[in-house]
Design an enzyme around this catalytic site. Structure first.
Site, PDB file in Angstrom:
ATOM      1  CG  HIS A 198      -1.837  -0.796   0.917  1.00  0.00           C
ATOM      2  ND1 HIS A 198      -2.806  -1.435   1.895  1.00  0.00           N
ATOM      3  CD2 HIS A 198      -2.815  -1.202  -0.306  1.00  0.00           C
ATOM      4  CE1 HIS A 198      -3.778  -2.121   1.510  1.00  0.00           C
ATOM      5  NE2 HIS A 198      -3.684  -2.063   0.162  1.00  0.00           N
ATOM      6  NE  ARG A 341      -7.198 -15.953 -12.155  1.00  0.00           N
ATOM      7  CZ  ARG A 341      -6.255 -15.595 -11.669  1.00  0.00           C
ATOM      8  NH1 ARG A 341      -4.898 -15.978 -12.560  1.00  0.00           N
ATOM      9  NH2 ARG A 341      -5.645 -15.088 -10.494  1.00  0.00           N
ATOM     10  CD  GLU A 440      -2.413 -20.254 -14.684  1.00  0.00           C
ATOM     11  OE1 GLU A 440      -1.652 -19.135 -14.444  1.00  0.00           O
ATOM     12  OE2 GLU A 440      -3.375 -20.372 -14.136  1.00  0.00           O
ATOM     13  CG  ASP A 464       0.974 -19.857 -11.797  1.00  0.00           C
ATOM     14  OD1 ASP A 464       1.873 -19.986 -10.696  1.00  0.00           O
ATOM     15  OD2 ASP A 464      -0.148 -19.433 -11.700  1.00  0.00           O
ATOM     16  NE  ARG A 474       3.459 -16.119  -9.407  1.00  0.00           N
ATOM     17  CZ  ARG A 474       2.139 -16.062  -9.978  1.00  0.00           C
ATOM     18  NH1 ARG A 474       1.678 -17.149 -10.388  1.00  0.00           N
ATOM     19  NH2 ARG A 474       1.677 -14.859  -9.784  1.00  0.00           N
ATOM     20  CB  CYS A 511      -3.420 -12.291 -18.782  1.00  0.00           C
ATOM     21  SG  CYS A 511      -3.525 -13.956 -18.091  1.00  0.00           S
TER      22      CYS A 511
HETATM   23  C1  PEP Z   1       0.026 -16.290 -14.260  1.00  0.00           C
HETATM   24  O1  PEP Z   1       0.287 -17.222 -13.592  1.00  0.00           O
HETATM   25  O2  PEP Z   1       0.696 -15.632 -15.177  1.00  0.00           O
HETATM   26  C2  PEP Z   1      -1.253 -15.509 -14.151  1.00  0.00           C
HETATM   27  C3  PEP Z   1      -1.523 -14.433 -14.933  1.00  0.00           C
HETATM   28  O3  PEP Z   1      -1.983 -15.603 -13.156  1.00  0.00           O
HETATM   29  P1  PEP Z   1      -1.621 -15.462 -11.398  1.00  0.00           P
HETATM   30  O4  PEP Z   1      -0.409 -14.288 -11.514  1.00  0.00           O
HETATM   31  O5  PEP Z   1      -2.888 -14.876 -10.990  1.00  0.00           O
HETATM   32  O6  PEP Z   1      -1.047 -16.647 -10.901  1.00  0.00           O
HETATM   33 MG    MG Z   2      -1.398 -18.162 -12.717  1.00  0.00          MG
END
Ligand code: PEP
Ligand code: MG
Length: 585
Positions: A198, A341, A440, A464, A474, A511
């Site tokens: 934040h 989603r 993913e 992912d 990650r 995305c």
């Molecule tokens: C991803 O895994 O690239 C994705 C867009 O989903 P999230 O980051 O919400 O896991």
């Molecule tokens: Mg993901």
């Protein structure tokens, strides 16, 4: 450059600042373990409640101040703190401790707050780790009130009353950020925190350059040291020499020129110099991102994350609540597509009341589509809300973490059943919604041809996909350099997915975060992706990049990347190929 003089963190608010350092530490009141008599228990509980009321009132004052200085959306950050301070489950657990162990209000509060802090600090969820500074701010206030000894911020810095300073601290709360005098404080550094904290969002809105996650900053930066802070690159140069200062000046003026071009890009078409057209959509994780995504020219929402409706709450959201949120988003983006989603829950992303067994490997565990398929009471209300909004708006449903066709068929079967139920009950709803899958997992890549037969679109979740392909967590800062979405193994997967999508005649987009990064966005464009869904603040930059780099150049470098043997080589060739169009980045 001497490593002792260079510190790296995360650039969370762009801009360059050069000033002397002021180190801020919180002098927190000691909270002794204090027991109380049986007859005092009720009054301790009353004291706890009064302290919550006082804390909430103080937060409301701060919120008002932020509203004036930064805007309405930013001031909502304090609503999150108010909710945290009033969290029913948490306060009940503190009260329980007071009564059961006959502890003073401050002892019980401190004990429970530490418990939560440990839980969040060790959590795999960045969202929870990002809330630590909010928790800290509430602890400081509550303990100050309960002990009667308010915590004080101890400032140590230049003794000559320097005009402008850079504040260096361990953990930056939104409250401290907003109380800083903008003319006096020209930069912020904290050891904790990420881009989504934040305080980072607030620093960005207030226009104060900031670097967070700068491990070891308090040990290395002595009060009064001159610091050159780059809030974009995330670097801190201590006591820079004249040539380093000159470098920073050149970098800054180049960036200012780019800024102007970015402003202009917002209203221009996303088209490459050689005529290739792209669609740029926005990723919306939180309601407060709706307006920024619109302002930055998103052509729709390519990824509407819905987990915020669940995290940090005690109950699952109702169907109506979800419908209201979908209506809010789709009305804001009227006439533009919105990809909803389904819940990507897992690990600790569950409501507090939802009992989940401890898992040794949450990222390989019971998460995402697996949870939805196993727990109809979570999934079905969401499906109904999606069907209801689809009656009037252009929405699609996207399933995360899919690894095989049966999962899609099962989800579609449940969707059909809910549509039939809504129709039977006479509720206004669509008969169906286009269902797509996120690519993913390596399994989804391998079976992409099969998945394409049962779904309406693909969207690559590169975060992912990279994690599962490279077996690199990650969220692990230690492995950050190894987390490479441009790794040749991932590049080959990306190439396959776009080819399979084209052969099957279904739209394919990306995305994950790599679409929000200038160099990897070029890689995606070169591989054939024409739809990218991007973090709202990056939309103008990505548009500008796609408008600057000819598709032919992107295609050539992406084709070569498929045969590269190491990620570093891919990055180097992307840099070389784009430099004539983007400058040195
Ligand atoms: C991803 O895994 O690239 C994705 C867009 O989903 P999230 O980051 O919400 O896991
Ligand atoms: Mg993901």
């Amino acid at each position: 450059m001497n490593a002792e003089r260079l510190l790296k963190g995360i650039g969370v608010s762009p801009g360059v600042a050069y000033a002397s350092a002021v180190v801020v530490r919180w002098d927190l009141p000691d909270v002794p373990d204090r027991e109380v008599g049986a007859d005092e228990v009720d009054s301790e509980v009353a004291r706890l409640r009064a302290a919550v009321t006082e804390t909430v009132a103080a937060l409301a004052q701060l919120q008002e101040r932020v509203r004036e200085r930064a805007g309405v959306e930013e001031s909502k950050i304090f609503e999150a703190q108010v909710m945290l301070a009033q969290d029913v489950d948490f306060l009940r657990s503190v009260e329980h401790l007071i009564r059961k162990n006959r502890l003073s209000a401050e002892t019980a509060f401190e004990y429970k707050a530490l418990e939560i802090r440990n839980l969040w600090a060790n959590s795999s969820s960045t969202r929870l780790r990002d809330r630590l500074a909010d928790l800290g701010a509430i602890q400081i206030r509550m303990l100050g009130i309960l002990t009667g000894k308010p915590a004080v911020a101890v400032w140590s810095g230049p003794s000559d009353g320097a005009e402008q300073v850079i504040v260096v601290t361990h953990e930056l709360s939104p409250g401290l950020t907003v109380q800083l005098d903008r003319d006096h404080v020209v930069g912020l550094v904290s050891e904790e925190g990420t881009r989504t904290s934040h305080a980072a969002i607030l620093a960005h809105s207030l226009g104060i350059p900031a670097v967070m996650g700068a491990a070891g900053a308090l040990a290395k930066i002595r009060p009064g040291a001159m610091v050159l802070l780059d809030g974009q690159a995330g670097t801190l140069h201590l006591d820079p020499d004249p040539s380093e200062l000159e470098d920073a000046r050149v970098r800054l003026s180049r960036r200012q020129k780019t800024e102007l071009e970015l402003e202009a890009a917002i209203s221009q078409p996303a088209e490459s110099p050689d005529g290739r057209r792209y669609a740029l959509l926005g990723n919306v994780d939180l309601p407060e991102e709706i307006q920024p995504a619109l302002r930055q020219g998103a052509g729709g929402v390519g990824l509407l994350r819905t987990e915020f409706l669940v995290t940090g709450r005690t109950q699952l959201p109702t169907e109506d609540e979800q419908y209201a949120y979908f209506r809010r988003v789709t009305e804001a983006f009227a006439g533009r597509p919105v990809v909803i989603r389904s819940f990507d829950l897992g690990g600790d992303k569950f409501p507090a009341a939802f009992q989940t067994p401890h898992e040794p490997n949450p990222f390989l565990g019971w998460r995402s589509i697996r949870v939805c398929l196993d727990e109809p009471e979570i999934f079905r209300p969401q499906l109904r809300a999606v069907l209801r909004i689809a009656a009037d708006r252009d929405v699609q449903l996207m399933l995360p973490l899919v690894m095989e066709v049966d999962e899609v068929l099962e989800a579609k079967r449940m969707l059909d059943e809910e549509a039939a139920r809504l129709a039977a009950a006479g509720v206004r709803a669509a008969r169906t919604v286009p269902v797509g899958v996120m690519i993913e997992t390596p399994a989804a890549v391998a079976l992409a041809d099969q998945l394409a037969q049962v779904c309406a679109f693909f969207s690559v979740g590169s975060n992912d996909l990279t994690q599962y392909t490279l077996a690199v967590d990650r969220g692990n800062a230690r492995l950050a350099a190894r987390f490479a979405p441009h790794h040749p193994a991932v590049v080959r997967e990306l190439a396959r997915v776009v080819e399979v999508g084209a052969a099957a005649g279904i739209p394919v987009s990306v995305c994950g975060e790599m679409a929000s990064d200038p160099l990897t966005a070029v890689l995606l464009a070169g591989l054939g992706y024409t739809t990218l869904s991007v973090a709202p603040p990056s939309l103008p930059l990505i548009k500008w990049v796609l408008r600057s780099v000819p598709y032919a150049v992107a295609h050539e470098v992406a084709t070569a990347a498929r045969d590269a043997t190491a990620p570093a080589a891919v990055l180097a060739s992307l840099q070389r190929a784009t430099e004539p169009f983007l400058g040195r980045r």
